[in-house]
Design an enzyme around this catalytic site. Structure first.
Site, PDB file in Angstrom:
ATOM      1  N   CYS A  30     -25.443  -4.516 -12.121  1.00 40.03           N
ATOM      2  CA  CYS A  30     -24.567  -3.424 -12.529  1.00 40.03           C
ATOM      3  C   CYS A  30     -23.510  -3.211 -11.456  1.00 40.03           C
ATOM      4  CB  CYS A  30     -25.391  -2.151 -12.712  1.00 40.03           C
ATOM      5  SG  CYS A  30     -24.416  -0.712 -13.188  1.00 40.03           S
ATOM      6  N   LEU A  31     -22.275  -3.022 -11.865  1.00 43.24           N
ATOM      7  CA  LEU A  31     -21.192  -2.818 -10.898  1.00 43.24           C
ATOM      8  C   LEU A  31     -21.398  -1.540 -10.086  1.00 43.24           C
ATOM      9  CD1 LEU A  31     -18.177  -3.893 -13.135  1.00 43.24           C
ATOM     10  CD2 LEU A  31     -19.293  -5.227 -11.339  1.00 43.24           C
TER      11      LEU A  31
ATOM     12  N   HIS B 266     -27.227  -1.961 -22.024  1.00 47.64           N
ATOM     13  CA  HIS B 266     -27.010  -1.607 -20.617  1.00 47.64           C
ATOM     14  C   HIS B 266     -25.885  -0.572 -20.512  1.00 47.64           C
ATOM     15  CE1 HIS B 266     -26.595  -2.647 -16.188  1.00 47.64           C
ATOM     16  NE2 HIS B 266     -25.475  -1.975 -16.450  1.00 47.64           N
ATOM     17  N   GLU B 267     -24.778  -0.832 -21.209  1.00 45.61           N
ATOM     18  CA  GLU B 267     -23.621   0.078 -21.110  1.00 45.61           C
ATOM     19  C   GLU B 267     -23.893   1.421 -21.781  1.00 45.61           C
ATOM     20  OE1 GLU B 267     -21.499  -0.627 -18.987  1.00 45.61           O
ATOM     21  OE2 GLU B 267     -22.116  -2.716 -18.818  1.00 45.61           O
TER      22      GLU B 267
ATOM     23  N   HIS C  34     -25.693   3.894 -19.738  1.00 44.73           N
ATOM     24  CA  HIS C  34     -24.855   4.680 -18.826  1.00 44.73           C
ATOM     25  C   HIS C  34     -24.414   5.990 -19.485  1.00 44.73           C
ATOM     26  CE1 HIS C  34     -24.335   2.125 -15.324  1.00 44.73           C
ATOM     27  NE2 HIS C  34     -24.014   1.084 -16.054  1.00 44.73           N
TER      28      HIS C  34
ATOM     29  N   GLN D 278     -18.883   5.169 -15.024  1.00 43.36           N
ATOM     30  CA  GLN D 278     -18.757   4.329 -13.823  1.00 43.36           C
ATOM     31  C   GLN D 278     -17.385   4.459 -13.159  1.00 43.36           C
ATOM     32  OE1 GLN D 278     -20.389   0.683 -16.078  1.00 43.36           O
ATOM     33  NE2 GLN D 278     -21.022   0.354 -13.964  1.00 43.36           N
TER      34      GLN D 278
ATOM     35  N   GLY E 292     -19.242  -5.661 -18.575  1.00 42.03           N
ATOM     36  CA  GLY E 292     -19.208  -4.380 -19.281  1.00 42.03           C
ATOM     37  C   GLY E 292     -18.981  -3.239 -18.319  1.00 42.03           C
TER      38      GLY E 292
HETATM   39 NI    NI Z   1     -24.036  -0.900 -15.378  1.00 42.38          NI
END
Ligand code: NI
Length: 184
Positions: free
Chosen positions: A98-99, A140-141, A144, A50, A45
């Site tokens: 998380c990226l 999670h997304e 953000h 991000q 995701g």
């Molecule tokens: Ni993340």
């Protein structure tokens, strides 16, 4: 086009992301680029903050895990102007990464199911409950989009153990396999 990943410490990751107008310029290209960036980074995701944009656009690719989880074959979804409007009382614990927070994986408690409203990439409105792993990724997304990150949910000793790593990340000391926007 692969976009540089914004890493923990970048102010855009702490902003409240705004809904966008449906004629937002370059939206379809942005979505394509986000999917490409996500695939390149081997994530499931990605939220627009991000990649440096404080807008409510999220892409989720569960197709990449469909060799192990065949029910996700072809699961490539876009969530525009997404909001969580209801959540179950029942919660589950699951390890997240998380990226934008490379090298940290921690267990996070979240509601088992959430009700979401959003537009898909054809701008069709949806109002649905999601469950299980999909609900996990969505929460999670969508976090953000509120300027929250999964490490915010961690407390106590676990938080103390990752604090130094997070401080280092803010200073630009981190390693990841994908293109990242340098901190400072
Ligand atoms: Ni993340």
């Amino acid at each position: 086009m692969i976009l540089p990943m914004y890493i923990f410490g970048q102010p855009v990751l702490r902003k409240h992301a705004e809904d966008i107008p449906t004629d937002y310029e370059g939206l379809q290209d942005l979505i394509d680029n986000m999917f490409e960036t996500l695939k390149n980074a081997e994530g499931v995701g990605l939220a627009a903050p991000q990649v440096g944009l404080p807008i409510r656009v999220v892409v989720v690719d569960l197709d990449c895990i469909s060799d192990d989880e065949p029910q996700y074959k072809g699961f490539l979804r876009t969530y525009i102007n997404g909001h969580i409007i209801e959540e179950s009382e029942e919660t589950t614990d699951f390890e997240e990464g998380c990226l934008s927070v490379p090298g940290i994986h921690e267990k996070v408690r979240r509601p088992q199911r959430v009700r979401i409203q959003y537009l898909d990439r054809e701008l069709q409105p949806h109002d649905e409950w999601v469950d299980g792993f999909v609900a996990r990724v969505i929460q999670h997304e969508f976090d953000h989009l509120e300027g929250r990150m999964f490490v915010d949910h961690i407390s106590g000793l676990r938080k103390q153990m990752i604090r130094k790593k997070l401080v280092n990340m803010t200073k630009g000391n981190f390693a990841c396999s994908y293109k990242a926007k340098p901190n400072r």
